[in-house]
Write a protein that holds these residues in place. Sequence first.
Motif, mmCIF file in Angstrom:
data_model
loop_
_atom_site.group_PDB
_atom_site.id
_atom_site.type_symbol
_atom_site.label_atom_id
_atom_site.label_comp_id
_atom_site.label_asym_id
_atom_site.label_seq_id
_atom_site.Cartn_x
_atom_site.Cartn_y
_atom_site.Cartn_z
ATOM 1 N N SER A 231 10.216 -2.384 26.078
ATOM 2 C CA SER A 231 9.045 -3.236 26.320
ATOM 3 C C SER A 231 8.715 -4.122 25.130
ATOM 4 N N LEU A 232 9.388 -3.899 24.004
ATOM 5 C CA LEU A 232 9.149 -4.720 22.818
ATOM 6 C C LEU A 232 10.041 -5.950 22.810
ATOM 7 N N ASP A 233 9.485 -7.074 22.426
ATOM 8 C CA ASP A 233 10.262 -8.304 22.243
ATOM 9 C C ASP A 233 10.723 -8.354 20.797
ATOM 10 N N PRO A 234 12.023 -8.149 20.528
ATOM 11 C CA PRO A 234 12.481 -8.106 19.136
ATOM 12 C C PRO A 234 12.397 -9.442 18.416
ATOM 13 N N THR A 235 12.137 -10.514 19.146
ATOM 14 C CA THR A 235 11.988 -11.819 18.486
ATOM 15 C C THR A 235 10.542 -12.115 18.123
ATOM 16 N N ASP A 236 9.594 -11.257 18.536
ATOM 17 C CA ASP A 236 8.176 -11.411 18.190
ATOM 18 C C ASP A 236 7.938 -10.707 16.864
ATOM 19 N N ALA A 237 7.893 -11.469 15.771
ATOM 20 C CA ALA A 237 7.807 -10.874 14.444
ATOM 21 C C ALA A 237 6.548 -10.041 14.269
ATOM 22 N N ILE A 238 5.420 -10.540 14.726
ATOM 23 C CA ILE A 238 4.165 -9.807 14.562
ATOM 24 C C ILE A 238 4.183 -8.526 15.387
ATOM 25 N N GLY A 239 4.587 -8.638 16.652
ATOM 26 C CA GLY A 239 4.647 -7.458 17.507
ATOM 27 C C GLY A 239 5.592 -6.410 16.967
ATOM 28 N N LEU A 240 6.719 -6.853 16.416
ATOM 29 C CA LEU A 240 7.701 -5.927 15.863
ATOM 30 C C LEU A 240 7.143 -5.218 14.627
ATOM 31 N N PRO A 244 5.101 0.900 16.446
ATOM 32 C CA PRO A 244 5.527 2.135 15.774
ATOM 33 C C PRO A 244 6.963 1.997 15.275
ATOM 34 N N LEU A 245 7.188 2.470 14.074
ATOM 35 C CA LEU A 245 8.482 2.241 13.415
ATOM 36 C C LEU A 245 9.674 2.703 14.253
ATOM 37 N N PRO A 246 9.635 3.889 14.877
ATOM 38 C CA PRO A 246 10.811 4.298 15.669
ATOM 39 C C PRO A 246 11.125 3.333 16.812
ATOM 40 N N LEU A 247 10.081 2.767 17.441
ATOM 41 C CA LEU A 247 10.317 1.826 18.537
ATOM 42 C C LEU A 247 10.821 0.491 18.003
ATOM 43 N N ALA A 248 10.270 0.045 16.873
ATOM 44 C CA ALA A 248 10.719 -1.219 16.282
ATOM 45 C C ALA A 248 12.196 -1.131 15.894
ATOM 46 N N ARG A 249 12.584 -0.015 15.304
ATOM 47 C CA ARG A 249 13.990 0.156 14.933
ATOM 48 C C ARG A 249 14.889 0.087 16.158
ATOM 49 N N ARG A 250 14.483 0.761 17.241
ATOM 50 C CA ARG A 250 15.294 0.766 18.457
ATOM 51 C C ARG A 250 15.389 -0.630 19.066
ATOM 52 N N ALA A 251 14.291 -1.347 19.079
ATOM 53 C CA ALA A 251 14.314 -2.694 19.643
ATOM 54 C C ALA A 251 15.299 -3.578 18.886
ATOM 55 N N ILE A 252 15.335 -3.422 17.574
ATOM 56 C CA ILE A 252 16.267 -4.216 16.755
ATOM 57 C C ILE A 252 17.698 -3.794 17.025
ATOM 58 N N ARG A 253 17.938 -2.493 17.111
ATOM 59 C CA ARG A 253 19.307 -2.031 17.371
ATOM 60 C C ARG A 253 19.808 -2.537 18.719
ATOM 61 N N ARG A 254 18.944 -2.511 19.730
ATOM 62 C CA ARG A 254 19.333 -3.006 21.055
ATOM 63 C C ARG A 254 19.638 -4.498 21.000
ATOM 64 N N TRP A 255 18.853 -5.228 20.246
ATOM 65 C CA TRP A 255 18.989 -6.686 20.164
ATOM 66 C C TRP A 255 20.286 -7.077 19.453
ATOM 67 N N LEU A 256 20.611 -6.374 18.374
ATOM 68 C CA LEU A 256 21.728 -6.784 17.523
ATOM 69 C C LEU A 256 23.032 -6.052 17.823
ATOM 70 N N ALA A 257 23.024 -5.153 18.807
ATOM 71 C CA ALA A 257 24.253 -4.423 19.135
ATOM 72 C C ALA A 257 25.361 -5.404 19.504
ATOM 73 N N ARG A 258 26.566 -5.103 19.067
ATOM 74 C CA ARG A 258 27.722 -5.944 19.364
ATOM 75 C C ARG A 258 28.854 -5.048 19.846
ATOM 76 N N ASP A 259 29.377 -5.368 21.035
ATOM 77 C CA ASP A 259 30.452 -4.567 21.648
ATOM 78 C C ASP A 259 30.053 -3.106 21.778
ATOM 79 N N GLY A 260 28.763 -2.887 22.041
ATOM 80 C CA GLY A 260 28.281 -1.527 22.230
ATOM 81 C C GLY A 260 27.937 -0.792 20.950
ATOM 82 N N LEU A 297 11.514 -14.483 15.449
ATOM 83 C CA LEU A 297 12.819 -14.192 14.865
ATOM 84 C C LEU A 297 13.903 -14.777 15.737
ATOM 85 N N SER A 298 14.924 -15.318 15.110
ATOM 86 C CA SER A 298 16.052 -15.871 15.865
ATOM 87 C C SER A 298 17.345 -15.379 15.242
#
Length: 307
Positions: A231-240, A244-260, A297-298
């Motif tokens: 439910s988090l938008d990883p490109t929303d810097a303020i929201g990120l 909560p830190l565990p959710l922010a970390r996961r949102a970033i990992r999902r966004w930047l994953a490459r080839d799984g 964030l882009s």
Amino acid sequence: MGPDPATAPRARLLRLPGIAALLARCTFDPPGSPVLCALSGGADSTAMTALAVAAGCEVTTVHVHHGLRPCADRDAAIAADTARRLGVGFRIELVEVDDGPNLEARARAARRLACGPTAITAHTADDQAETLLLALMRGSGATGLAGMRPGPAHPILGLRRSETEALCADLGLPTAHDPTNDDPRFRRNRVRHELRPLLDRLADRDLSPLLNRTADLVRDDDDLLDQLAGSLDPTDAIGLAEAPLPLARRAIRRWLARDGYPPDAATVARVLDVAGGGSVGCDVGGGRRVERSRQRLSLCDGPPDGG
């Protein structure tokens, strides 16, 4: 010598005492579904193939011939004979993997490529326990500690290695032994032959069921956190930055994953610093950067402007 399943393979398999109880703990696709079994010739993959036939699946098999060990030709012959006796299709894939660093990982990658993405694999509850221990040794988070996900891709994950060996013996199906499974160069082998027996002795019990239960519990928590992070938008810097830190970390990992494969912890920390205003951009590997502008964030390619 046990019964030869060459004639009416499924009917003969279903008459075997205990086969129904084993199938009840498997997760094959419904009867009639096409399945491609990765058949090494070892007890686990041989038992999986037999159980897939008993489950009523339309089974074909693939054997990957690495040529890494002197017994490779014998293993291929055993796999081909198993397929014949079970009445299923068989093909062999030849791959070249040179000995050297990261041999286990390179061989695994070659097998996956040769078998294709739809092949099912014969990992057992013992493999799951070893996977959890290896993840602990790497300092993995919840996703790593969750281990392999039960389901059609790992249909015998609920069975023990001793049960696959016993099934092959009951069926009279010969199995291959891979000597690399005893090679102490590979960490998994040391976990299997040294660490797990030591832990069992220290606990005065078989720890495999407990380790599997731990993986199941962690997987449930991991799935919930993934759902919340979605439910988090990883490109929303303020929201990120405010999440909560565990959710922010996961949102970033999902966004930047490459080839799984997700980014490492250091990369995630750098992106969080950018989101929080500590810097305007950072490298995230693979020739990519994350940059912040107007609270967004882009993800872009190449070095920063003027870099």
